[in-house]
Design an enzyme around this catalytic site. Sequence first.
Site, PDB file in Angstrom:
ATOM      1  N   ASP A 271       0.864  -1.192   0.000  1.00  0.00           N
ATOM      2  CA  ASP A 271       0.000   0.000   0.000  1.00  0.00           C
ATOM      3  C   ASP A 271       0.889   1.226   0.000  1.00  0.00           C
ATOM      4  OD1 ASP A 271      -2.595  -1.223   0.112  1.00  0.00           O
ATOM      5  OD2 ASP A 271      -2.096  -1.845   2.155  1.00  0.00           O
TER       6      ASP A 271
ATOM      7  N   PHE B 121      -7.622  -1.815  12.892  1.00  0.00           N
ATOM      8  CA  PHE B 121      -6.875  -2.351  11.752  1.00  0.00           C
ATOM      9  C   PHE B 121      -7.820  -3.068  10.776  1.00  0.00           C
ATOM     10  CE2 PHE B 121      -3.837  -5.536   9.947  1.00  0.00           C
ATOM     11  CZ  PHE B 121      -3.086  -4.611   9.246  1.00  0.00           C
TER      12      PHE B 121
HETATM   13  P1  FAD Z   1      -2.477  -7.244  -5.686  1.00  0.00           P
HETATM   14  O1  FAD Z   1      -2.587  -8.703  -5.781  1.00  0.00           O
HETATM   15  O2  FAD Z   1      -1.625  -6.547  -6.694  1.00  0.00           O
HETATM   16  O3  FAD Z   1      -3.970  -6.663  -5.718  1.00  0.00           O
HETATM   17  C1  FAD Z   1      -4.246  -5.344  -5.257  1.00  0.00           C
HETATM   18  C2  FAD Z   1      -5.620  -4.898  -5.731  1.00  0.00           C
HETATM   19  O4  FAD Z   1      -5.592  -4.682  -7.136  1.00  0.00           O
HETATM   20  C3  FAD Z   1      -6.761  -5.908  -5.517  1.00  0.00           C
HETATM   21  O5  FAD Z   1      -7.920  -5.178  -5.232  1.00  0.00           O
HETATM   22  C4  FAD Z   1      -6.879  -6.639  -6.854  1.00  0.00           C
HETATM   23  O6  FAD Z   1      -8.200  -7.100  -7.077  1.00  0.00           O
HETATM   24  C5  FAD Z   1      -6.509  -5.522  -7.822  1.00  0.00           C
HETATM   25  N1  FAD Z   1      -5.781  -5.986  -9.018  1.00  0.00           N
HETATM   26  C6  FAD Z   1      -4.766  -6.879  -9.061  1.00  0.00           C
HETATM   27  N2  FAD Z   1      -4.312  -6.980 -10.327  1.00  0.00           N
HETATM   28  C7  FAD Z   1      -5.033  -6.114 -11.082  1.00  0.00           C
HETATM   29  C8  FAD Z   1      -5.032  -5.741 -12.460  1.00  0.00           C
HETATM   30  N3  FAD Z   1      -4.176  -6.298 -13.309  1.00  0.00           N
HETATM   31  N4  FAD Z   1      -5.907  -4.802 -12.855  1.00  0.00           N
HETATM   32  C9  FAD Z   1      -6.785  -4.212 -11.999  1.00  0.00           C
HETATM   33  N5  FAD Z   1      -6.831  -4.532 -10.684  1.00  0.00           N
HETATM   34  C10 FAD Z   1      -5.966  -5.465 -10.240  1.00  0.00           C
HETATM   35  N6  FAD Z   1       1.523  -5.018   3.009  1.00  0.00           N
HETATM   36  C11 FAD Z   1       2.742  -4.436   3.151  1.00  0.00           C
HETATM   37  O7  FAD Z   1       2.895  -3.241   2.874  1.00  0.00           O
HETATM   38  N7  FAD Z   1       3.812  -5.145   3.614  1.00  0.00           N
HETATM   39  C12 FAD Z   1       3.738  -6.455   3.920  1.00  0.00           C
HETATM   40  O8  FAD Z   1       4.725  -7.078   4.333  1.00  0.00           O
HETATM   41  C13 FAD Z   1       2.464  -7.110   3.761  1.00  0.00           C
HETATM   42  N8  FAD Z   1       2.322  -8.427   4.012  1.00  0.00           N
HETATM   43  C14 FAD Z   1       1.114  -9.034   3.756  1.00  0.00           C
HETATM   44  C15 FAD Z   1       1.010 -10.428   3.933  1.00  0.00           C
HETATM   45  C16 FAD Z   1      -0.187 -11.088   3.686  1.00  0.00           C
HETATM   46  C17 FAD Z   1      -0.254 -12.583   3.871  1.00  0.00           C
HETATM   47  C18 FAD Z   1      -1.332 -10.338   3.275  1.00  0.00           C
HETATM   48  C19 FAD Z   1      -2.643 -11.022   3.053  1.00  0.00           C
HETATM   49  C20 FAD Z   1      -1.231  -8.955   3.087  1.00  0.00           C
HETATM   50  C21 FAD Z   1      -0.017  -8.298   3.311  1.00  0.00           C
HETATM   51  N9  FAD Z   1       0.139  -6.928   3.098  1.00  0.00           N
HETATM   52  C22 FAD Z   1       1.366  -6.329   3.286  1.00  0.00           C
HETATM   53  C23 FAD Z   1      -1.006  -6.106   2.666  1.00  0.00           C
HETATM   54  C24 FAD Z   1      -1.045  -5.937   1.129  1.00  0.00           C
HETATM   55  O9  FAD Z   1       0.122  -5.341   0.655  1.00  0.00           O
HETATM   56  C25 FAD Z   1      -2.253  -5.070   0.812  1.00  0.00           C
HETATM   57  O10 FAD Z   1      -3.447  -5.777   1.085  1.00  0.00           O
HETATM   58  C26 FAD Z   1      -2.279  -4.483  -0.585  1.00  0.00           C
HETATM   59  O11 FAD Z   1      -3.348  -3.522  -0.641  1.00  0.00           O
HETATM   60  C27 FAD Z   1      -2.534  -5.500  -1.691  1.00  0.00           C
HETATM   61  O12 FAD Z   1      -1.442  -6.248  -1.931  1.00  0.00           O
HETATM   62  P2  FAD Z   1      -1.536  -7.535  -2.905  1.00  0.00           P
HETATM   63  O13 FAD Z   1      -0.185  -8.079  -3.040  1.00  0.00           O
HETATM   64  O14 FAD Z   1      -2.617  -8.427  -2.471  1.00  0.00           O
HETATM   65  O15 FAD Z   1      -1.966  -6.775  -4.273  1.00  0.00           O
END
Ligand code: FAD
Length: 279
Positions: free
Chosen positions: A103, A210
């Site tokens: 984020d 949170f």
């Molecule tokens: P993505 O999978 O890229 O998805 C993000 C959003 O974009 C989703 O709404 C998805 O539907 C949408 N999306 C994906 N691809 C596309 C596309 N091609 N076109 C349009 N929309 C799309 N955050 C941190 O900052 N640091 C951490 O260490 C951390 N660890 C985490 C560990 C776990 C197990 C979990 C579940 C979350 C963690 N997070 C962490 C939170 C996470 O980074 C946030 O939830 C973030 O908003 C989304 O990350 P993501 O990798 O799921 O994103």
Amino acid sequence: MPQRKPRISFEYFPPKTAEGKERLLNETTPALNALEPEFFSVTYGAGGTTRDSTLGVVSSIHDAGIAVAPHLSFGGDDEAAIGGLLDTYRELGVRRLVALRGDTPSGMGGSAQLVYASELVAFIRERTGDHFHIEVAAYPEIHPEAESYDRDILFLKGKLDAGADSAITQYFFNVEAYFYFLDQCQAAGIDKPIHAGIMPIINFANLLRFSRNCGAEIPRWICQRMEGYGDDQESVRNFGIEVVTQLCQTLLDSGAPGIHFYTMNQVEPTRTIYNNLGL
Ligand code: FAD
């Protein structure tokens, strides 16, 4: 038939102080490692804000001979910086990563362009081949920014198809949401394991705050019970352990492939819940 042991892993965040790091490495880690998890993971601050401290904690755990997975996102960095970090982890001998979009750090106005996790997964595979086992994030109650339920699952599939090996979920308290999600993932053609992320209840007020941001629902009956306990910390703790133990037991009995505990850098209540499960 002997039961397959579920995969257990423990998540940390990098402590802000030297004392916190010392406690994490010398007290918390030996105590939790005695439970024989498959690995520990260490979060990565939004926007790369903990790049050095994540690396520091990961190196120390790795040096102690314990499997560890750094979390990673592009944050505000370019390919050269993230490529360099990947090379460092590879040279250290780290074999597992958690790849995320992340984020925007609070206070940055939310205008920065974030790189989807699927693109990071593709980048890691292109640069490091099969060296790393890659985990990605999954959302049984659906990511708060998702266009729709189905689209979020489609994008999860995109991350796995880009080369991720398995997923870990956001924490949840509604077990039905997780199993419905698994069914929908399977129907969408996802056949890789989706491990349940579980948040032991440590500080209920913090958890409520949170959860509002990350889109995890706390069922009304849990809120009502917790509110009723007021300042009675012992009852809050005991009820939290009971609820989360029951949740984990149901997950394991119903075939969840594993549990990833968001430990909040504390031995308890994770250890008590783990012991209650008779693992
Ligand atoms: P993505 O999978 O890229 O998805 C993000 C959003 O974009 C989703 O709404 C998805 O539907 C949408 N999306 C994906 N691809 C596309 C596309 N091609 N076109 C349009 N929309 C799309 N955050 C941190 O900052 N640091 C951490 O260490 C951390 N660890 C985490 C560990 C776990 C197990 C979990 C579940 C979350 C963690 N997070 C962490 C939170 C996470 O980074 C946030 O939830 C973030 O908003 C989304 O990350 P993501 O990798 O799921 O994103």
